[in-house]
Enzyme design. Structure first.
Site, PDB file in Angstrom:
ATOM      1  N   SER A 245      -4.912 -12.707  15.674  1.00  0.00           N
ATOM      2  CA  SER A 245      -4.578 -12.406  14.068  1.00  0.00           C
ATOM      3  C   SER A 245      -3.785 -13.639  13.700  1.00  0.00           C
ATOM      4  CB  SER A 245      -3.529 -11.349  14.029  1.00  0.00           C
ATOM      5  OG  SER A 245      -4.247 -10.149  14.564  1.00  0.00           O
TER       6      SER A 245
ATOM      7  N   LYS B  59       5.147  -0.089  14.607  1.00  0.00           N
ATOM      8  CA  LYS B  59       5.493  -0.693  13.366  1.00  0.00           C
ATOM      9  C   LYS B  59       4.283  -0.047  12.230  1.00  0.00           C
ATOM     10  CE  LYS B  59       6.473  -4.846  11.046  1.00  0.00           C
ATOM     11  NZ  LYS B  59       6.707  -6.448  11.189  1.00  0.00           N
ATOM     12  N   ASP B  60       2.999  -0.082  12.743  1.00  0.00           N
ATOM     13  CA  ASP B  60       2.068   0.762  11.947  1.00  0.00           C
ATOM     14  C   ASP B  60       2.269   2.114  11.810  1.00  0.00           C
ATOM     15  OD1 ASP B  60       0.701  -1.547  11.373  1.00  0.00           O
ATOM     16  OD2 ASP B  60      -0.625  -1.472  13.347  1.00  0.00           O
TER      17      ASP B  60
ATOM     18  N   GLU C 236     -12.813   4.043 -12.977  1.00  0.00           N
ATOM     19  CA  GLU C 236     -11.529   4.479 -12.313  1.00  0.00           C
ATOM     20  C   GLU C 236     -10.671   3.108 -12.267  1.00  0.00           C
ATOM     21  OE1 GLU C 236     -10.929   7.490 -12.216  1.00  0.00           O
ATOM     22  OE2 GLU C 236     -10.959   7.924 -10.052  1.00  0.00           O
TER      23      GLU C 236
END
Lengths: 430, 290, 189
Positions: free
Chosen positions: A223, A247-248, A291
């Site tokens: 990451s 955390k997620d 949309e």
């Protein structure tokens, strides 16, 4: 594939050991989103949106498969079967609103995910492939969302299908036959509705496949992080589980609160009233809009109101609309700055926020009627949009003077003067 | 190379769209106004606010009001407007008993098939029947209504911006164009002397193009005699039928609100726990000193 | 907790008071997530149950006047065939003549009809073997060896009280819930 200090999967139970020998699926999960994936310790909440986007896809597939159990993809009964879901099916209203608002939620988190990438330079080497796959996912999402919006067969569904397939009609020579081929007729009808249903069911699984590639490609370099400085040592990382799962998990809770507030208390706020009128090929609604998540591109499409030399206005608009996303594919090669993160790029950072405002303006204009002053505003905003990616970003990356980077992630987290006290209950900055 | 090509592509689109801007700006400058003013843009009125018990996150239906609204639909609207998505059995949700629903259904005439001859005929409704359509088809509807099809009302409250307020305003908003003034006090007759309501249409500023094929349906107080004794003023009837149409558009509204609060409460609780757990997990994230 | 650091920490600190509370928070958070997932299953599962319009159509009215003795008609009940048969005196006698002990699914004709309406045999037209529609209700159809119904799929034979007599079916044809609204009208369901 990972850093040398990554933890190794060690099954304890005999069954898990047996399974690991025959089919190392738990090992795969462990290395992908478990303790075996070391992640920079300084990721902020902007890094939550990837997991949330994955959650949204699952949500859409689950509710979508359920809706498909009750929905009838036939122009004669599609609208009625949608109302049947809303009125008669047990919890049908919940399933349908969850799906319709889930599409909006999906786009919200994906836009935030993309803009996280823009700001922190996540598209740069060595993560170009992650970025390319991400843009592909976004294109597939747009196609899926468009076809899904056609299915209730309301006025906006019908005219949306007509207008969007009409875009292909702008292509020189092959346009008109192509449009007729796409629709399987001269106007949207049963043939179009059925193929849109079929593809709307299929594409999410294709998206799931590309997401797996996206994550796979991500795990090769690992990451990115807010400083943009690559991981240098073990102290720069923490294992994905339990740190980022926790955390997620919190991020998911916040997301669900906002999502459910829409779902239960304003489920039609993001939709358009005209889609509660059954499709009528004889009468166009006064004001056709897609949309909200398509508004910026719709504004770009409509901004080209005049022929440009030998290129007709319609074709210009269509080319610009498609190019506005395709240009993202080239971003890793347009931005050559060696510094990734916008934190350390003062000029880039300013233009980033101009882009954000520009897109909000485009979105607002795209949702407004095609009249002045919205058309003129969207023309200026469209010009900026293309200049931003194709002119400003390359120039800025060539001439900008970045601010000094921290030596390492650890240093950025702790501050260089705190190196001496490493180790005492330090929570990473978030 | 990518950047050189990109540079020219970017300039191409930017110049192209700025050229369109220039032509647009020239037109605006030469005509002297941004947007053409028409009677529709200047004199169309936004619906007046309407407060119903179903409004807001705590809203739920007032069954007595819905029953009154149903009565208005049955005695006034049904002559021209269908209610396609609603079945008689749904009336049970308005607080009618099973027997009342059955009796109510039987008071309507629905299309049927003669069991002996197979010919089309009519029969009294049963709870499973849907509300019958007033016209056999669109052509019949057009023929009877000055070439305009009266729209189905089941979803009307969701199919218009500010649905219930729009319905209420439209029903009470018929007026004389000769004396009509908009919110700014401008007179339609003065601003647009040529404005005319064509024969067979009726002037209503709440309708998008001001002239509407529907004659004023609620004309006088007491047009309906409410069973619960509520005085049937035009405003009351319009409000009640708007409330009824909110229900026909979304019968699950009450249940949705009822379900939403426990769900949000649970999520709030779970999110607080998740936050504490996250804090606790991250308290362990120490940088090793090796 | 899969991390070495994490496990080591909680083990070394396991004796301290604070840790129990912390572990409790983790367990509570995970349990809350689990409980939420389980509650979410309720709508996901119950959406497959019959919808309101299906449940609303679960009664059927049958007018008995046109059915003469010896005749039967097929009506529709819950999207399945319903056999309504007007038994002749001979058929009633034949049904009553069978000793209950000879039957696979012992039931008398009285138990299978309403009081005083012994001639009105109302059953589902669904073979109890694998759900085929037996013959015998239509004019001139094969009524099998026992003069009741005959299922052509796997050869089940039913007698004049629609009781299973021969073949693979385990039970008699099901008698649905119904009542006589008048002498000539029944309401099923």
């Amino acid at each position: 594939m990972s850093f040398p200090w990554a933890q190794h999967y060690q099954p304890k139970a005999p069954f898990m050991r047996w399974l690991d020998e025959k089919l190392p699926l738990p090992r795969l999960v462990y290395n992908a989103i478990g303790g075996g994936y070391p992640v920079p310790r300084n990721l902020n909440y902007a890094w939550n949106f990837g997991v949330l986007a994955g959650f949204c896809l699952v949500l859409q597939i689950v509710t979508g498969v359920i809706l498909a159990m009750h929905y009838a993809p036939n122009a004669l009964v599609a609208f009625d079967s949608t109302e049947h879901i809303m009125r008669d099916v047990n919890w049908g209203w919940l399933m349908r609103y969850a799906h319709a608002n889930g599409a909006s939620a999906f786009f919200v988190v994906v836009y935030l995910h993309i803009f996280r990438g823009f700001f922190y330079g996540s598209y740069k080497a060595p993560r170009e492939m992650v970025w390319l796959l991400g843009v592909t996912i976004f294109l597939l999402m747009m196609a899926t969302a468009f076809m899904g919006y056609v299915l209730p067969w309301g006025q906006m569904s019908f005219w949306g299908a007509k207008v969007i397939t009409g875009l292909f009609g702008a292509i020189p020579f092959v346009g008109e036959p192509l449009q007729i081929w796409l629709l399987g007729g001269f106007a949207p009808d049963n043939a179009a509705l059925n193929r849109f249903f079929s593809l709307h069911f299929l594409l999410p699984f294709v998206i799931a496949g590309v997401i797996i590639l996206h994550i796979w490609a991500l795990h090769i370099p690992g990451s990115s992080n807010p400083t943009g400085v690559e991981v240098k040592s073990e102290s720069d990382t923490v294992p994905f589980h339990p740190y980022y799962t926790a955390k997620d998990g919190f991020g998911l809770g916040v997301f669900l609160i906002l999502y459910c507030a829409f779902l239960f208390f304003m489920p039609n706020a993001l939709g358009h009233p005209d889609n509660y009128i059954p499709a009528n090929p004889m009468a166009t609604p006064a004001h056709i809009v897609p949309e909200w998540y398509f508004w910026p591109y719709y504004a770009i499409l409509r901004a080209f109101t005049a022929d440009f030399f030998f290129v007709p206005a319609k074709l210009m608009g269509v080319m610009a609309m498609f190019s506005s996303i395709l240009v993202w594919f080239f971003l890793p090669w347009l931005d050559r700055s060696p510094v990734r993160s916008g934190h350390y790029r003062p000029t880039f950072r300013k233009f980033f926020w101009v882009l954000v405002i520009d897109l909000l303006v485009l979105g607002y204009c795209g949702g407004s009627p095609a009249e002045e002053p919205f058309v003129m505003i969207s023309q200026i905003a469209t010009a900026y949009y293309f200049l931003h990616f194709l002119v400003i970003i390359p120039l800025v990356s060539a001439f900008e003077r970045p601010e000094p980077l921290p030596f390492s992630i650890t240093e950025a987290v702790l501050g260089s003067d705190k190196k001496a006290v490493l180790g005492e209950n330090t929570t990473p900055a978030t | 190379m990518v950047r050189i090509i990109g540079f020219f592509v970017g300039l191409f689109f930017a110049v192209g769209v700025l050229w369109a801007f220039a032509t647009g700006a020239y037109t605006v400058a030469s005509q002297g106004y941004l947007k053409e003013k028409t009677a529709e843009t200047e004199f169309h009125r936004h619906p007046a606010a309407l407060h119903l018990s179903s409004d807001g996150p705590f809203g739920k239906f007032d069954n007595r009001q819905l029953q009154r609204g149903y009565q208005v639909y049955k005695e006034v609207c049904k002559a021209c407007h269908s209610l396609n998505h609603v079945a008689f059995r749904d009336l049970a949700e308005l607080g009618y008993s099973e027997a009342e629903v059955k009796a109510e259904a039987a008071s309507w005439t629905v299309p049927g098939i003669d069991p002996n001859t197979g010919e089309e005929t009519t029969r009294p409704g049963t709870p499973t029947d849907y509300f019958p359509k007033p016209f056999a088809n669109d052509i019949a509807a057009r023929a009877a209504n000055h070439n305009a099809i009266p729209p189905d009302l089941s979803l009307m409250a969701k199919a218009r911006h500010e649905g219930p307020a729009y319905i209420h305003s439209l029903l009470t908003g018929f007026t004389d164009p000769a004396t009509y003034k908009n919110e700014d006090g401008k007179s339609l007759k003065q601003e647009f002397p040529d404005f005319q309501t064509p024969p067979g249409l009726y002037f209503n500023p709440y309708f998008a193009n001001l002239n509407l094929a529907m004659p004023p349906p609620l004309t006088s107080d007491g047009q309906v005699t409410f069973k619960d004794g509520t005085p049937a003023t035009v405003d009351q009837m319009a409000t009640d039928v708007a409330a009824f149409l909110v229900w026909t558009a979304e019968p699950s509204l009450g249940k949705r609100h009822q379900t939403g609060w426990p769900v949000l409460g649970f999520l709030l609780f779970a999110t607080v726990l998740a936050f504490l757990a996250k804090k606790q997990v991250w308290a362990r994230a120490r940088v090793r000193r090796d | 907790m899969a991390t070495d650091t994490g496990t080591a920490d909680s083990e070394t600190l396991a004796t301290e008071d604070g840790v129990r509370r912390r572990d409790f928070i983790n367990i509570a958070a995970v349990s809350a997530a689990g409980a939420g997932a389980v509650i979410t299953l309720v709508p996901l599962v119950s959406q497959m149950a019959p919808s309101k319009d299906v449940l609303a159509e679960s009664t059927t009215e049958v007018d008995l006047t046109p059915i003469k003795p010896g005749q039967a008609i097929k009506a529709m009940f819950r999207k399945q065939p319903l056999f309504v048969r007007n038994l002749t005196a001979k058929e009633i006698a034949a049904a009553n003549a069978v000793p209950l002990s000879d039957l696979r699914d012992p039931q008398s004709l009285e138990e299978r009809t309403k009081d005083g309406k012994l001639n009105w045999l109302i059953t589902m037209g669904v073979c109890t073997h694998l759900g085929c529609v037996p013959l015998g209700a239509g004019e001139g159809e094969n009524r099998g060896e026992f003069g009741g119904y005959f299922c052509p799929c796997h050869g089940s034979q039913y007698d004049t009280a629609a009781r299973i007599r021969k073949g693979p079916a385990p039970k008699n044809l099901e008698v649905p819930e119904y009542k006589f609204e008048t002498d000539t009208k029944i309401v099923v369901g």
